[in-house]
Structure formats: structure tokens, C-alpha cells
Design an enzyme around this catalytic site. Structure first.
Site, short mmCIF file in Angstrom:
data_model
loop_
_atom_site.label_atom_id
_atom_site.label_comp_id
_atom_site.label_asym_id
_atom_site.label_seq_id
_atom_site.Cartn_x
_atom_site.Cartn_y
_atom_site.Cartn_z
N CYS A 44 8.81 -1.03 6.67
CA CYS A 44 9.50 -0.51 5.50
C CYS A 44 10.09 0.87 5.82
O CYS A 44 9.55 1.62 6.64
CB CYS A 44 8.52 -0.41 4.32
SG CYS A 44 9.30 0.06 2.76
N ASP A 46 9.98 3.28 3.89
CA ASP A 46 9.16 4.25 3.18
C ASP A 46 8.80 5.40 4.11
O ASP A 46 8.32 5.19 5.23
CB ASP A 46 7.89 3.56 2.67
CG ASP A 46 7.11 4.41 1.69
OD1 ASP A 46 6.71 5.54 2.06
OD2 ASP A 46 6.87 3.95 0.56
N ARG A 48 6.46 7.37 4.17
CA ARG A 48 5.03 7.55 4.45
C ARG A 48 4.51 6.65 5.55
O ARG A 48 3.35 6.78 5.97
CB ARG A 48 4.23 7.28 3.16
CG ARG A 48 4.60 8.17 1.98
CD ARG A 48 4.01 7.65 0.68
NE ARG A 48 4.57 6.36 0.32
CZ ARG A 48 4.18 5.63 -0.74
NH1 ARG A 48 3.20 6.11 -1.52
NH2 ARG A 48 4.75 4.47 -1.00
N HIS A 105 2.98 -2.51 3.72
CA HIS A 105 2.12 -1.35 3.43
C HIS A 105 1.77 -1.31 1.95
O HIS A 105 2.38 -2.00 1.12
CB HIS A 105 2.83 -0.05 3.84
CG HIS A 105 4.02 0.29 2.98
ND1 HIS A 105 3.94 1.11 1.88
CD2 HIS A 105 5.31 -0.11 3.06
CE1 HIS A 105 5.14 1.23 1.33
NE2 HIS A 105 5.99 0.49 2.03
N CYS A 108 4.08 -0.45 -2.00
CA CYS A 108 5.47 -0.60 -1.58
C CYS A 108 6.39 -0.57 -2.80
O CYS A 108 6.26 -1.38 -3.72
CB CYS A 108 5.66 -1.91 -0.81
SG CYS A 108 7.35 -2.21 -0.26
#
Length: 235
Positions: A44, A46, A48, A105, A108
Site C-alpha cells: 500500500c 500508506d 506508515r 496492513h 488500511c
């Protein structure tokens, strides 16, 4: 003067002093001889979740593609802009990676947006909506034949999305051929941001298992395989 973010300039200075200097020779070799990663990770976007950090990978070790909700679209003939598919094709046919890992993860946002849309994906954005619609088959499968019956709905769909992307991988002829031949292996994984825990999907049961437990079992297996044979007792 530029309005380039100052924190990025500061970060680059630290990278050049600490990271690049430490791996300068490796970087120079990569620049001259090119990359030869053995593993592709589809993760992803993302902020993080960083695959290189999770797997403690050095430059040149991972070929990473990141998109919303770590999705792999099904194989489609014809035109259009297919960023993830293009990267997949390059990784498999040109770089000849040996492994592909789909890594989901926790928490999400793409999965959450799909769950909260109630089918009205147009409200999630001009581009995001059509993209996360690829989760629809995963949601239908989850509702009909749930593998993770007692899991939180968000977590269950995060898992299901990884499973669906693995299925979509096999719709690409160049992937399916190599997987069948045994020269390419595909894997599912899921990362917990808060705890740092990684779970690996068991390809037979489709259940996600703790990576540390899996690693311990593999070490025990390797130790048993390399243990010296006991001499036969003399009569």
C-alpha cells in the site's frame, strides 16, 4: 529561492552522510551493473508502511510497487494506463524475480473507504472509487465463504483483499506460466503498524500466521535437516 520542503533537504543531508557513505560501493555497483532483485513487493502507498524497512532490505534487494490498498488488478488486454500491471510485467519478464509478495496492513484507508461506501464508490473520488472497486470480489467471497469467521470486519477484508490480489496475479499469463513451472512463487502477507507484527498467508489454508512463529519453525526444520546422523548401534 525554492520552496522545496526543508525537512526533505535535511533528510537528504543525513542520507548522504550516513546511509550513502556506508553503502557507497554497493550503490556504485548498482549504478554500473543494474538491479537484480529476487523479490517484488506490492504494498500500500500508506506512508506508515515501508516494505524496505519491514524486511530490513538494502538497496537493490526489493522491487517495490505501492498503490492504494495494495491491489493487483486482473489481467486486461488492450490500451489504458496500467501502472501496477506494467511494473508486474517488468519485474517478472525482465528482472525475472523469483518471488512476489502482496503485503496488506492494518487500518488500511482504501479498505475502510470501500467498506463505508455502501456501494456508492463515486463518493470516494474520481480515481479512488473505481480503483477500490477491485475489492468487490473479495467482499463477496468473504460474505459467502469467510475464511476468518471471527475476525474484525476491517481486518477480514484486508486479508480478503490480499487473497483476491493473489488470485488476480494468476490471471496474467506470464505469471501463471512461471508459477505452474515452479520458477516463480507468490505470497500473501499482512503488517500491523502499531505492533510491528507481520503475518504470512499459508497457501494451503489461506490463514495468516505469525511470521516469527513461521521463522522459528523453519529454523528448527533446517537444523533437523543438517543434524549429523547418529551412528547405527553395533550388534
Amino acid at each position: 529561492m525554492t520552496n522545496f520542503p526543508k525537512d526533505l533537504l535535511t533528510g537528504y543531508g543525513l542520507y548522504k552522510e550516513r546511509i550513502y557513505r556506508q553503502f557507497e560501493e554497493e550503490y556504485q555497483k548498482l549504478a554500473i551493473y543494474g538491479q537484480e532483485p529476487q523479490t517484488m513487493v506490492i504494498s500500500c502507498c500508506d506512508s506508515r508502511v515501508t516494505p524496505e524497512g519491514v524486511f530490513h532490505a538494502q538497496p537493490g534487494e526489493l522491487f517495490v510497487v505501492r498503490n492504494v490498498a495494495n491491489l493487483v488488478p486482473p489481467f486486461i488486454q488492450g490500451g489504458g494506463t496500467h501502472g501496477t500491471s506494467a511494473a508486474l510485467e517488468y519485474a517478472v519478464t525482465s528482472l525475472k524475480v523469483k518471488h512476489i509478495v502482496i503485503m496488506g496492513h492494518c487500518k488500511c484507508g482504501g479498505v475502510q473507504a470501500f467498506r463505508e461506501s455502501n456501494g456508492k464508490l463515486g463518493k470516494t473520488g474520481q480515481f479512488v472509487g473505481p480503483w477500490i472497486k477491485m475489492l468487490e470480489p473479495a467482499a463477496i467471497t468473504l460474505a459467502c465463504t469467510p475464511v476468518d469467521k471471527n475476525e474484525d470486519p476491517q481486518l477480514a477484508l484486508e486479508y480478503a483483499g490480499v487473497r483476491q490480489s493473489l488470485k488476480n496475479l494468476l490471471t496474467f499469463p506470464f505469471v501463471e506460466k512461471l508459477v505452474t513451472q515452479g520458477s516463480l512463487h507468490i505470497h500473501g502477507a499482512w503488517f500491523d503498524i502499531g505492533t510491528g507484527s507481520l503475518r504470512i498467508m499459508n497457501n494451503e489454508t489461506e490463514i495468516f500466521e505469525d511470521a516469527q512463529d513461521l521463522g522459528a519453525r523453519l529454523k528448527e526444520q533446517e537444523a533437523a535437516e543438517h543434524a549429523p546422523e547418529e551412528p547405527e548401534a553395533s550388534e
